[in-house]
Motif scaffolding. Structure first.
Motif, PDB file in Angstrom:
ATOM      1  N   GLY A   6       0.825  -1.204   0.000  1.00  0.00           N
ATOM      2  CA  GLY A   6       0.000   0.000   0.000  1.00  0.00           C
ATOM      3  C   GLY A   6       0.860   1.255   0.000  1.00  0.00           C
ATOM      4  N   VAL A   7       0.226   2.376  -0.189  1.00  0.00           N
ATOM      5  CA  VAL A   7       0.914   3.665  -0.206  1.00  0.00           C
ATOM      6  C   VAL A   7       0.976   4.196   1.226  1.00  0.00           C
ATOM      7  CG1 VAL A   7       0.821   6.025  -1.063  1.00  0.00           C
ATOM      8  CG2 VAL A   7       0.112   4.143  -2.535  1.00  0.00           C
ATOM      9  N   LEU A   8       2.150   4.676   1.631  1.00  0.00           N
ATOM     10  CA  LEU A   8       2.302   5.296   2.950  1.00  0.00           C
ATOM     11  C   LEU A   8       2.270   6.806   2.793  1.00  0.00           C
ATOM     12  CD1 LEU A   8       5.156   3.288   4.691  1.00  0.00           C
ATOM     13  CD2 LEU A   8       2.736   3.271   5.236  1.00  0.00           C
ATOM     14  N   ARG A   9       1.479   7.442   3.624  1.00  0.00           N
ATOM     15  CA  ARG A   9       1.418   8.891   3.642  1.00  0.00           C
ATOM     16  C   ARG A   9       2.058   9.378   4.943  1.00  0.00           C
ATOM     17  NH1 ARG A   9      -2.057   7.144   0.406  1.00  0.00           N
ATOM     18  NH2 ARG A   9      -3.378   8.128  -1.089  1.00  0.00           N
ATOM     19  N   PRO A  10       2.590  10.592   4.970  1.00  0.00           N
ATOM     20  CA  PRO A  10       3.315  11.085   6.149  1.00  0.00           C
ATOM     21  C   PRO A  10       2.540  10.997   7.460  1.00  0.00           C
ATOM     22  CG  PRO A  10       3.635  12.572   4.309  1.00  0.00           C
ATOM     23  CD  PRO A  10       2.628  11.546   3.867  1.00  0.00           C
ATOM     24  N   GLY A  11       1.238  11.124   7.465  1.00  0.00           N
ATOM     25  CA  GLY A  11       0.469  11.106   8.703  1.00  0.00           C
ATOM     26  C   GLY A  11      -0.051   9.737   9.103  1.00  0.00           C
ATOM     27  N   ASP A  12       0.153   8.725   8.259  1.00  0.00           N
ATOM     28  CA  ASP A  12      -0.351   7.386   8.552  1.00  0.00           C
ATOM     29  C   ASP A  12       0.292   6.818   9.809  1.00  0.00           C
ATOM     30  OD1 ASP A  12      -1.884   7.506   6.295  1.00  0.00           O
ATOM     31  OD2 ASP A  12      -0.629   6.171   5.100  1.00  0.00           O
ATOM     32  N   GLU A  13      -0.467   6.014  10.531  1.00  0.00           N
ATOM     33  CA  GLU A  13       0.019   5.415  11.773  1.00  0.00           C
ATOM     34  C   GLU A  13       1.250   4.544  11.519  1.00  0.00           C
ATOM     35  OE1 GLU A  13      -1.544   2.287  15.138  1.00  0.00           O
ATOM     36  OE2 GLU A  13      -3.022   3.439  14.014  1.00  0.00           O
ATOM     37  N   VAL A  14       1.245   3.788  10.453  1.00  0.00           N
ATOM     38  CA  VAL A  14       2.381   2.921  10.132  1.00  0.00           C
ATOM     39  C   VAL A  14       3.623   3.753   9.826  1.00  0.00           C
ATOM     40  CG1 VAL A  14       3.252   1.196   8.508  1.00  0.00           C
ATOM     41  CG2 VAL A  14       0.897   1.072   9.284  1.00  0.00           C
ATOM     42  N   ALA A  15       3.454   4.838   9.107  1.00  0.00           N
ATOM     43  CA  ALA A  15       4.590   5.703   8.772  1.00  0.00           C
ATOM     44  C   ALA A  15       5.188   6.300  10.038  1.00  0.00           C
ATOM     45  CB  ALA A  15       4.159   6.802   7.811  1.00  0.00           C
ATOM     46  N   VAL A  16       4.344   6.712  10.963  1.00  0.00           N
ATOM     47  CA  VAL A  16       4.817   7.282  12.228  1.00  0.00           C
ATOM     48  C   VAL A  16       5.535   6.211  13.032  1.00  0.00           C
ATOM     49  CG1 VAL A  16       4.071   8.277  14.422  1.00  0.00           C
ATOM     50  CG2 VAL A  16       3.054   9.069  12.283  1.00  0.00           C
ATOM     51  N   TYR A  17       5.002   5.009  13.066  1.00  0.00           N
ATOM     52  CA  TYR A  17       5.597   3.892  13.798  1.00  0.00           C
ATOM     53  C   TYR A  17       6.971   3.525  13.239  1.00  0.00           C
ATOM     54  CZ  TYR A  17       6.243  -0.833  15.606  1.00  0.00           C
ATOM     55  OH  TYR A  17       6.750  -1.955  16.195  1.00  0.00           O
ATOM     56  N   LEU A  18       7.133   3.580  11.933  1.00  0.00           N
ATOM     57  CA  LEU A  18       8.398   3.196  11.296  1.00  0.00           C
ATOM     58  C   LEU A  18       9.453   4.289  11.351  1.00  0.00           C
ATOM     59  CD1 LEU A  18       7.080   1.327   8.143  1.00  0.00           C
ATOM     60  CD2 LEU A  18       8.117   0.328  10.180  1.00  0.00           C
ATOM     61  N   ARG A  19       9.065   5.496  11.648  1.00  0.00           N
ATOM     62  CA  ARG A  19      10.002   6.620  11.647  1.00  0.00           C
ATOM     63  C   ARG A  19      11.112   6.437  12.694  1.00  0.00           C
ATOM     64  NH1 ARG A  19       6.664  11.294  11.935  1.00  0.00           N
ATOM     65  NH2 ARG A  19       6.314  10.857   9.748  1.00  0.00           N
ATOM     66  N   THR A  20      10.767   5.998  13.909  1.00  0.00           N
ATOM     67  CA  THR A  20      11.759   5.858  14.977  1.00  0.00           C
ATOM     68  C   THR A  20      12.816   4.808  14.656  1.00  0.00           C
ATOM     69  OG1 THR A  20      10.176   6.615  16.616  1.00  0.00           O
ATOM     70  CG2 THR A  20      12.075   5.410  17.440  1.00  0.00           C
ATOM     71  N   PRO A  21      12.442   3.581  14.262  1.00  0.00           N
ATOM     72  CA  PRO A  21      13.491   2.610  13.926  1.00  0.00           C
ATOM     73  C   PRO A  21      14.339   3.045  12.726  1.00  0.00           C
ATOM     74  CG  PRO A  21      11.347   1.515  14.061  1.00  0.00           C
ATOM     75  CD  PRO A  21      11.117   2.977  14.231  1.00  0.00           C
ATOM     76  N   THR A  22      13.712   3.749  11.792  1.00  0.00           N
ATOM     77  CA  THR A  22      14.464   4.215  10.627  1.00  0.00           C
ATOM     78  C   THR A  22      15.501   5.249  11.047  1.00  0.00           C
ATOM     79  OG1 THR A  22      12.553   3.819   9.217  1.00  0.00           O
ATOM     80  CG2 THR A  22      14.249   5.264   8.353  1.00  0.00           C
ATOM     81  N   ARG A  23      15.120   6.166  11.924  1.00  0.00           N
ATOM     82  CA  ARG A  23      16.082   7.162  12.420  1.00  0.00           C
ATOM     83  C   ARG A  23      17.195   6.492  13.208  1.00  0.00           C
ATOM     84  NH1 ARG A  23      11.920  11.811  14.447  1.00  0.00           N
ATOM     85  NH2 ARG A  23      11.467  12.668  12.387  1.00  0.00           N
ATOM     86  N   ARG A  24      16.835   5.500  14.012  1.00  0.00           N
ATOM     87  CA  ARG A  24      17.838   4.799  14.810  1.00  0.00           C
ATOM     88  C   ARG A  24      18.845   4.107  13.898  1.00  0.00           C
ATOM     89  NH1 ARG A  24      21.394   4.288  18.449  1.00  0.00           N
ATOM     90  NH2 ARG A  24      21.614   2.251  19.359  1.00  0.00           N
ATOM     91  N   ARG A  25      18.357   3.461  12.860  1.00  0.00           N
ATOM     92  CA  ARG A  25      19.252   2.778  11.924  1.00  0.00           C
ATOM     93  C   ARG A  25      20.159   3.795  11.232  1.00  0.00           C
ATOM     94  NH1 ARG A  25      20.698  -1.629   9.416  1.00  0.00           N
ATOM     95  NH2 ARG A  25      21.059  -1.655   7.183  1.00  0.00           N
ATOM     96  N   THR A  26      19.611   4.933  10.845  1.00  0.00           N
ATOM     97  CA  THR A  26      20.414   5.981  10.215  1.00  0.00           C
ATOM     98  C   THR A  26      21.506   6.455  11.162  1.00  0.00           C
ATOM     99  OG1 THR A  26      18.524   6.681   8.882  1.00  0.00           O
ATOM    100  CG2 THR A  26      20.317   8.260   9.134  1.00  0.00           C
ATOM    101  N   ASP A  27      21.169   6.629  12.443  1.00  0.00           N
ATOM    102  CA  ASP A  27      22.167   7.032  13.437  1.00  0.00           C
ATOM    103  C   ASP A  27      23.268   5.981  13.564  1.00  0.00           C
ATOM    104  OD1 ASP A  27      20.798   9.357  13.930  1.00  0.00           O
ATOM    105  OD2 ASP A  27      19.844   8.621  15.773  1.00  0.00           O
TER     106      ASP A  27
END
Length: 55
Positions: A6-27
């Motif tokens: 499916g398409v993820l939009r910036p405000g979607d719950e899944v997108a918000v949930y995935l943001r933290t692990p993605t930032r952690r991996r980037t760090d």
């Protein structure tokens, strides 16, 4: 191209949930890159000929 995702939009719950692990991996990746560059700099300080050998 996968059609079952499916398409993820910036405000979607899944997108918000995935943001933290993605930032952690980037760090983590950024930290590993800094560590590798520091090690390379230290090696070149002791063995400058390594720079000439690098292809």
């Amino acid at each position: 191209m996968r059609t079952d995702l499916g398409v993820l939009r910036p405000g979607d719950e899944v997108a918000v949930y995935l943001r933290t692990p993605t930032r952690r991996r980037t760090d983590l990746v950024d930290g590993r890159t800094r560590q590798t560059n520091r090690l390379r700099d230290q090696l070149l300080a002791f063995f400058p000929a390594l720079e000439r050998v690098r292809a």
